[in-house]
Write a protein that holds these residues in place. Structure first.
Motif, PDB file in Angstrom:
ATOM      1  N   GLN A   1       2.185  -5.505   0.379  1.00  0.00           N
ATOM      2  CA  GLN A   1       1.589  -4.056  -1.314  1.00  0.00           C
ATOM      3  C   GLN A   1       2.359  -5.041  -1.839  1.00  0.00           C
ATOM      4  OE1 GLN A   1       0.294  -1.285  -0.505  1.00  0.00           O
ATOM      5  NE2 GLN A   1       0.021  -1.839  -2.699  1.00  0.00           N
TER       6      GLN A   1
ATOM      7  N   GLU B   1      -3.339 -11.548  11.519  1.00  0.00           N
ATOM      8  CA  GLU B   1      -2.786 -10.285  11.785  1.00  0.00           C
ATOM      9  C   GLU B   1      -2.073  -9.825  10.083  1.00  0.00           C
ATOM     10  OE1 GLU B   1      -1.516 -12.029  15.903  1.00  0.00           O
ATOM     11  OE2 GLU B   1      -2.623 -12.943  14.106  1.00  0.00           O
TER      12      GLU B   1
ATOM     13  N   GLU C   1      -5.079  -4.641   5.531  1.00  0.00           N
ATOM     14  CA  GLU C   1      -6.499  -3.381   6.027  1.00  0.00           C
ATOM     15  C   GLU C   1      -5.308  -1.823   5.900  1.00  0.00           C
ATOM     16  OE1 GLU C   1      -8.228  -4.504   8.961  1.00  0.00           O
ATOM     17  OE2 GLU C   1      -9.918  -6.050   7.959  1.00  0.00           O
ATOM     18  N   ALA C   2      -4.240  -2.405   6.592  1.00  0.00           N
ATOM     19  CA  ALA C   2      -2.832  -1.095   6.486  1.00  0.00           C
ATOM     20  C   ALA C   2      -3.052  -0.450   5.157  1.00  0.00           C
ATOM     21  CB  ALA C   2      -2.061  -1.401   7.302  1.00  0.00           C
ATOM     22  N   CYS C   3      -2.471  -1.387   3.846  1.00  0.00           N
ATOM     23  CA  CYS C   3      -2.167  -1.434   2.656  1.00  0.00           C
ATOM     24  C   CYS C   3      -3.817  -1.035   1.899  1.00  0.00           C
ATOM     25  CB  CYS C   3      -1.712  -2.069   1.750  1.00  0.00           C
ATOM     26  SG  CYS C   3      -0.249  -2.601   2.402  1.00  0.00           S
ATOM     27  N   GLY C   4      -5.298  -0.629   2.749  1.00  0.00           N
ATOM     28  CA  GLY C   4      -5.677  -0.066   2.414  1.00  0.00           C
ATOM     29  C   GLY C   4      -6.606  -1.006   1.741  1.00  0.00           C
TER      30      GLY C   4
ATOM     31  N   GLY D   1      -4.581  -7.053   9.313  1.00  0.00           N
ATOM     32  CA  GLY D   1      -4.552  -6.229   9.866  1.00  0.00           C
ATOM     33  C   GLY D   1      -3.620  -5.563   8.826  1.00  0.00           C
ATOM     34  N   LEU D   2      -2.591  -5.861   8.308  1.00  0.00           N
ATOM     35  CA  LEU D   2      -1.604  -5.432   7.147  1.00  0.00           C
ATOM     36  C   LEU D   2      -2.204  -5.613   5.622  1.00  0.00           C
ATOM     37  CD1 LEU D   2       2.160  -7.553   8.014  1.00  0.00           C
ATOM     38  CD2 LEU D   2       1.104  -5.038   9.008  1.00  0.00           C
TER      39      LEU D   2
ATOM     40  N   ASP E   1       5.229  -4.835  11.932  1.00  0.00           N
ATOM     41  CA  ASP E   1       4.440  -4.103  11.466  1.00  0.00           C
ATOM     42  C   ASP E   1       4.586  -3.800  10.031  1.00  0.00           C
ATOM     43  OD1 ASP E   1       3.502  -3.162  14.144  1.00  0.00           O
ATOM     44  OD2 ASP E   1       5.535  -2.291  14.285  1.00  0.00           O
TER      45      ASP E   1
ATOM     46  N   THR F   1       4.583  -3.559   6.343  1.00  0.00           N
ATOM     47  CA  THR F   1       2.877  -3.808   4.750  1.00  0.00           C
ATOM     48  C   THR F   1       3.920  -3.964   3.620  1.00  0.00           C
ATOM     49  OG1 THR F   1       2.941  -1.410   4.296  1.00  0.00           O
ATOM     50  CG2 THR F   1       1.848  -2.576   5.799  1.00  0.00           C
TER      51      THR F   1
ATOM     52  N   GLU G   1       4.147 -10.973   8.641  1.00  0.00           N
ATOM     53  CA  GLU G   1       2.234 -10.887   9.597  1.00  0.00           C
ATOM     54  C   GLU G   1       2.893 -10.960  10.962  1.00  0.00           C
ATOM     55  OE1 GLU G   1       2.138 -14.843  10.220  1.00  0.00           O
ATOM     56  OE2 GLU G   1       2.877 -13.215   8.593  1.00  0.00           O
TER      57      GLU G   1
END
Length: 195
Positions: free
Chosen positions: A177, A14, A20-23, A17-18, A171, A173, A168
């Motif tokens: 971040q 989890e 990676e969601a931040c790039g 995933g977050l 949803d 971020t 985590e």
């Protein structure tokens, strides 16, 4: 940035995933040698006594005590980063000059969610509290970021971030971040010193 997640216990996938969601790239850390591959480290929630034993067994304790990596501890990870824990003689990693009290919001059935106001973050931060600790006191150089019911639940120092809850499991971020921004600032600072 490459962000490591200590993969001994807890919601590693989890957190990844977050990140990676931040790039950015997330790397589960199962061996001490892998710490050299990352720019920052997340220490996830779990059971702090079990995590402490596993860290001791696999050599992470001494490596992380010596490490200058920026670190982000969530729930049990916060307890591990603390200098002092109520009811214990000393903390484990001693990275944050704080005192933490375990399970201060009650048992599993007392779990709750909240949208937090966080210093330095414009939007509300979603948080899940599960058998969460809180910070009873802070020392020099520690900034209080958020409180719930008058209890301190988020702090940071120069390169360490500690929170009582589980971002985590949402949803949002926002906190990942925030940590990545801290890591980037540390990396930039180190590069400018080298130049």
């Amino acid at each position: 940035m490459k962000i490591g997640i200590l993969a001994l216990q807890g919601a590693v996938r989890e957190h990844a995933g977050l990140v990676e969601a931040c790039g950015h790239e997330a790397l589960p850390i199962k061996k001490v040698e892998a710490l050299d591959l990352v720019d920052g480290l997340i220490i996830p929630g779990g059971e702090s006594t079990t995590m402490r034993r596993l860290m001791d067994r696999y050599g992470f304790t001494e490596a992380l005590r010596r490490s200058e990596l920026p670190m982000f501890g969530t729930c049990a990870g916060l307890i591990l980063l603390a200098e002092n824990v109520v009811g214990s003689e000393e903390g484990h990693l001693g990275k944050l000059d704080i005192t933490v009290e375990r399970n201060s919001f009650g048992r599993q059935i007392d779990s709750f969610e909240a949208d937090l106001d966080v210093r330095g973050i414009d939007e509300k931060a979603a948080a899940v509290f599960i058998r969460a600790p809180h910070i009873t006191s802070t020392g020099t150089g520690v900034e209080i970021l958020s409180q719930v019911e008058g209890k301190i639940v988020a702090v940071r120092s120069d390169r360490h971030l500690g929170i009582s809850f589980h971002p985590e499991l949402t949803d949002s971020t926002v906190f990942h971040q925030y940590f990545i921004d801290m890591v980037e600032a540390c990396v930039q600072k180190e590069l400018s010193v080298e130049i």
